[in-house]
Design a protein around this motif. Structure first.
Motif, PDB file in Angstrom:
ATOM      1  N   LEU A   1      21.650 -16.505  -9.470  1.00 52.35           N
ATOM      2  CA  LEU A   1      21.550 -16.867  -8.059  1.00 52.35           C
ATOM      3  C   LEU A   1      22.314 -18.129  -7.668  1.00 52.35           C
ATOM      4  O   LEU A   1      22.631 -18.315  -6.494  1.00 52.35           O
ATOM      5  CB  LEU A   1      20.084 -17.069  -7.672  1.00 52.35           C
ATOM      6  CG  LEU A   1      19.181 -15.836  -7.727  1.00 52.35           C
ATOM      7  CD1 LEU A   1      17.740 -16.235  -7.466  1.00 52.35           C
ATOM      8  CD2 LEU A   1      19.626 -14.798  -6.696  1.00 52.35           C
TER       9      LEU A   1
ATOM     10  N   HIS B   1      14.525 -12.954  -4.423  1.00 56.31           N
ATOM     11  CA  HIS B   1      15.927 -13.354  -4.563  1.00 56.31           C
ATOM     12  C   HIS B   1      16.688 -13.125  -3.258  1.00 56.31           C
ATOM     13  O   HIS B   1      17.478 -13.965  -2.832  1.00 56.31           O
ATOM     14  CB  HIS B   1      16.577 -12.591  -5.721  1.00 56.31           C
ATOM     15  CG  HIS B   1      16.049 -13.040  -7.064  1.00 56.31           C
ATOM     16  ND1 HIS B   1      16.386 -12.421  -8.238  1.00 56.31           N
ATOM     17  CD2 HIS B   1      15.214 -14.053  -7.393  1.00 56.31           C
ATOM     18  CE1 HIS B   1      15.765 -13.044  -9.248  1.00 56.31           C
ATOM     19  NE2 HIS B   1      15.052 -14.020  -8.756  1.00 56.31           N
TER      20      HIS B   1
ATOM     21  N   THR C   1      10.482  -9.384  -7.256  1.00 59.71           N
ATOM     22  CA  THR C   1      11.461 -10.374  -7.706  1.00 59.71           C
ATOM     23  C   THR C   1      12.761 -10.199  -6.918  1.00 59.71           C
ATOM     24  O   THR C   1      13.347 -11.164  -6.427  1.00 59.71           O
ATOM     25  CB  THR C   1      11.740 -10.208  -9.213  1.00 59.71           C
ATOM     26  OG1 THR C   1      10.522 -10.437  -9.916  1.00 59.71           O
ATOM     27  CG2 THR C   1      12.793 -11.192  -9.695  1.00 59.71           C
ATOM     28  N   ARG C   2      13.173  -8.937  -6.767  1.00 55.48           N
ATOM     29  CA  ARG C   2      14.397  -8.696  -6.000  1.00 55.48           C
ATOM     30  C   ARG C   2      14.215  -9.197  -4.559  1.00 55.48           C
ATOM     31  O   ARG C   2      15.105  -9.815  -3.980  1.00 55.48           O
ATOM     32  CB  ARG C   2      14.757  -7.202  -6.015  1.00 55.48           C
ATOM     33  CG  ARG C   2      16.032  -6.919  -5.259  1.00 55.48           C
ATOM     34  CD  ARG C   2      16.516  -5.524  -5.469  1.00 55.48           C
ATOM     35  NE  ARG C   2      15.612  -4.540  -4.890  1.00 55.48           N
ATOM     36  CZ  ARG C   2      15.862  -3.244  -4.846  1.00 55.48           C
ATOM     37  NH1 ARG C   2      16.972  -2.764  -5.389  1.00 55.48           N
ATOM     38  NH2 ARG C   2      15.011  -2.414  -4.305  1.00 55.48           N
TER      39      ARG C   2
ATOM     40  N   LYS D   1      25.026 -11.309  -5.429  1.00 54.49           N
ATOM     41  CA  LYS D   1      25.055 -12.593  -4.719  1.00 54.49           C
ATOM     42  C   LYS D   1      26.282 -12.659  -3.827  1.00 54.49           C
ATOM     43  O   LYS D   1      27.410 -12.586  -4.304  1.00 54.49           O
ATOM     44  CB  LYS D   1      25.083 -13.744  -5.726  1.00 54.49           C
ATOM     45  CG  LYS D   1      25.059 -15.111  -5.051  1.00 54.49           C
ATOM     46  CD  LYS D   1      24.780 -16.228  -6.035  1.00 54.49           C
ATOM     47  CE  LYS D   1      25.823 -16.288  -7.112  1.00 54.49           C
ATOM     48  NZ  LYS D   1      26.552 -17.529  -7.200  1.00 54.49           N
TER      49      LYS D   1
ATOM     50  N   SER E   1       9.730 -16.509  -8.999  1.00 49.04           N
ATOM     51  CA  SER E   1       9.417 -15.101  -9.268  1.00 49.04           C
ATOM     52  C   SER E   1       8.445 -14.940 -10.419  1.00 49.04           C
ATOM     53  O   SER E   1       8.244 -13.839 -10.912  1.00 49.04           O
ATOM     54  CB  SER E   1      10.710 -14.323  -9.556  1.00 49.04           C
ATOM     55  OG  SER E   1      11.343 -14.854 -10.695  1.00 49.04           O
TER      56      SER E   1
ATOM     57  N   GLU F   1      17.738 -16.038 -14.219  1.00 42.42           N
ATOM     58  CA  GLU F   1      17.537 -16.170 -12.781  1.00 42.42           C
ATOM     59  C   GLU F   1      18.448 -17.265 -12.220  1.00 42.42           C
ATOM     60  O   GLU F   1      19.082 -17.094 -11.184  1.00 42.42           O
ATOM     61  CB  GLU F   1      16.063 -16.508 -12.520  1.00 42.42           C
ATOM     62  CG  GLU F   1      15.706 -16.678 -11.067  1.00 42.42           C
ATOM     63  CD  GLU F   1      14.195 -16.746 -10.844  1.00 42.42           C
ATOM     64  OE1 GLU F   1      13.558 -17.668 -11.396  1.00 42.42           O
ATOM     65  OE2 GLU F   1      13.656 -15.880 -10.136  1.00 42.42           O
TER      66      GLU F   1
ATOM     67  N   THR G   1      18.963  -6.062 -10.111  1.00 46.18           N
ATOM     68  CA  THR G   1      19.681  -7.281  -9.763  1.00 46.18           C
ATOM     69  C   THR G   1      20.195  -7.257  -8.330  1.00 46.18           C
ATOM     70  O   THR G   1      20.535  -6.212  -7.782  1.00 46.18           O
ATOM     71  CB  THR G   1      20.881  -7.501 -10.699  1.00 46.18           C
ATOM     72  OG1 THR G   1      21.631  -6.299 -10.750  1.00 46.18           O
ATOM     73  CG2 THR G   1      20.425  -7.890 -12.078  1.00 46.18           C
TER      74      THR G   1
END
Ligand SMILES: Nc1ncnc2c1ncn2[C@@H]1O[C@H](COP(=O)(O)OP(=O)(O)OP(=O)(O)O)[C@@H](O)[C@H]1O
Ligand SMILES: [Mg+2]
Length: 496
Positions: A462, A436, A432-433, A245, A424, A458, A242
């Motif tokens: 985000l 993001h 994927t990371r 954010k 993604s 997701e 993850t």
């Protein structure tokens, strides 16, 4: 039911060693997960088992004996079936006709009635609903996938390979697929399950094999694995999937980058929102207007009503290329249909939308050296794994094709607004990371992002604000005060 084994399989495409001495044993009555980064060799390995790709060396054994598999027909004769991520059905034909198509076994010319009966029984045994007379093009993606599965089972396969089956499914459809997979296991059949969704893999698989750069990096029982452990094995380093954010910038109400005012179009019912320098997440079950909303904003769906303003300029009547030039980028839902041209190379695909503007063209003449330079640096920046810049896009692994779309929309320019739909999809944990982080970086420099995703996780991870699409209508939630439960209720159309 025999066990199926792959022994010391190797395969190269030109200079790329896609598989290097890979061995794998699939026991009857098990669900075997196949994991690995984008380009690790999962699809190639299973295409070899299914006879679609010829191996350079190694052996396939069934019940301990070597078998000759040189075509899908050979594979099916040995009880091996495969459902590809992109279905191979004939849309204009019925479910039953599709199932029967290509079945040339002798003595198998059943009358339609008994064929339909047999199909219904196969479906019932898996706990799935299917109408044999429905036309395939009218079915949802999840239903089409069931047709593919039934088509394989019709041919009496005992091993079913599913290549990223859940990438295109809604959570409900995924649950239904898992019910069917468990039924197959109860019947003593085996399933190879390829997926990047680690939680899913751990919940459905008995055994796991992890590929890294064409070799088996780990094999074991899923009881001995965890999401963190699998991610680390795939990537070869400690890994936390993850992205943290960072807090939102100083978004103020009057600084809207994009404004939708009461827009209506087929599939969309009077939608309004303001987008600032933020990530506006749009959750919802697929098919509730997501595709239509994206199309309306980027300019390929005509509005019946309402306005779209980019920095207070009405862009409602501009076409898609003009909107792109004004700073509207788009990551499409279906990269094969809307995003890429499979027969062209990476460079050409990267400049697809800007081939007539500097620096790639001057006085209407393409400057191919500029295209190459730019492609080379994007390939590096976005970690696109490919043999050469000229390889047709269709030879790239699924995830690497997705990275080409991302590179084109995010790497070449600094869009003011990005409409990202399932960005993604098909990407491994590392990629994927990376995506993001890219979205957050574009937000940090002031871009507005509409993140339309069928992955609720997701969206929640985000987004600064979250709206829910249901039957073409947008309802804003009180996120983050509203959590998963409330947003899930909105997704089901429950407003209280
Ligand atoms: N027909 C082909 N021609 C050239 N290279 C190919 C071809 N098919 C696969 N490759 C290469 O083989 C490698 C393995 O690809 P493969 O599609 O098996 O990966 P994958 O593990 O399925 O990845 P993903 O998760 O992205 O689907 C990649 O480097 C890919 O570019
Ligand atoms: Mg693949």
């Amino acid at each position: 039911m025999p066990s199926v084994e792959l022994h010391h399989i190797s395969k190269s495409f030109a200079s790329v060693r896609a598989l290097n001495d890979v061995s794998l044993s699939i026991a009857p009555g098990t669900v075997h997960g196949l994991l690995g980064e984008n380009g690790a060799g999962k699809t190639t390995l299973m295409n070899i088992l299914y006879g679609m790709v010829q191996r350079d060396s190694g052996e396939i054994r069934s019940a301990g004996r070597p078998v000759d598999i040189n075509s899908p027909r050979d594979a099916i004769a040995h009880g091996i079936g495969m459902v590809h991520q992109h279905f191979m059905l004939a849309g204009a034909m019925s479910v039953l006709e599709n199932v029967l198509l290509g079945d040339r076994r002798e003595g198998f010319l059943l009358d339609r009635r008994s064929a339909a009966d047999r199909l219904m029984k196969l479906a019932r045994d898996l706990n799935v609903d299917i109408d044999p007379s429905a036309r395939v093009e009218q079915l949802s993606v999840g239903q089409q996938q069931r047709v593919e599965i039934l088509k394989a089972l019709w041919r009496d396969v005992s091993l079913l390979i599913l290549d990223e089956p859940t990438a295109v499914l809604t959570p409900q459809e995924t649950e239904q697929l898992f019910v069917a997979v468990r039924k197959l296991r109860e019947q003593g059949k085996s399933v190879v399950f390829i997926s990047h969704k680690l939680r899913e893999v751990l919940s459905i698989c008995d055994r796991l094999s992890v590929l890294r750069a064409g070799r088996v990096a780990w094999e074991g029982s899923s009881n001995d694995a965890s999401e963190e452990k699998l991610a680390s094995i795939m990537v070869g380093e400690d890994f936390s999937a993850t992205t943290a954010k960072p807090p939102a910038g100083s978004a103020s109400a009057d600084a809207a980058v994009l404004r939708a005012v009461n827009i209506s179009a087929p599939g969309l019912n009077s939608i309004s929102f303001d987008l600032r320098d933020e990530i506006l997440g749009i959750a919802g079950v697929d098919g509730n207007g997501q595709q239509e909303l994206a199309e309306a904003i980027i300019g390929i769906r005509t509005l019946n009503n309402g306005q779209i303003l980019l920095h207070d300029r009405d862009i409602s009547t501009l076409d898609a290329p003009d909107r792109f030039k004004l700073g509207l980028a788009h990551i499409p839902n279906d990269r094969k249909r809307e995003g890429l041209i499979g027969s062209m190379g990476i460079g050409e695909n990267l400049v697809l939308k800007q081939h007539d503007s500097p620096p790639f063209s001057k006085n209407s003449i393409m400057r191919w050296n500029r295209v190459r330079e730019s492609a080379k640096s994007l390939v590096e920046q976005f970690d696109i794994r490919t043999t050469s810049l000229d390889s047709p896009i269709s030879t790239l692994s699924g995830g690497n094709q997705q990275k080409v779309v991302l590179a084109r929309e995010l790497g070449l320019s600094q869009p003011k607004v990005l409409i990202a739909m399932n960005p993604s999809r098909g990407l491994d944990v590392g990629a994927t990371r990376f995506v993001h982080e890219q979205l957050l970086a574009h937000r940090a420099r002031g871009a507005g992002i509409v993140l339309i995703s069928s992955e609720l996780d997701e969206v929640l991870q985000l987004s600064d604000r979250v709206g829910v699409l249901y039957r073409g209508q947008l309802t804003m939630s009180e996120f983050p005060r509203d959590g998963v439960e409330k947003i899930g209720r909105l997704m089901a159309g429950l407003t209280d």
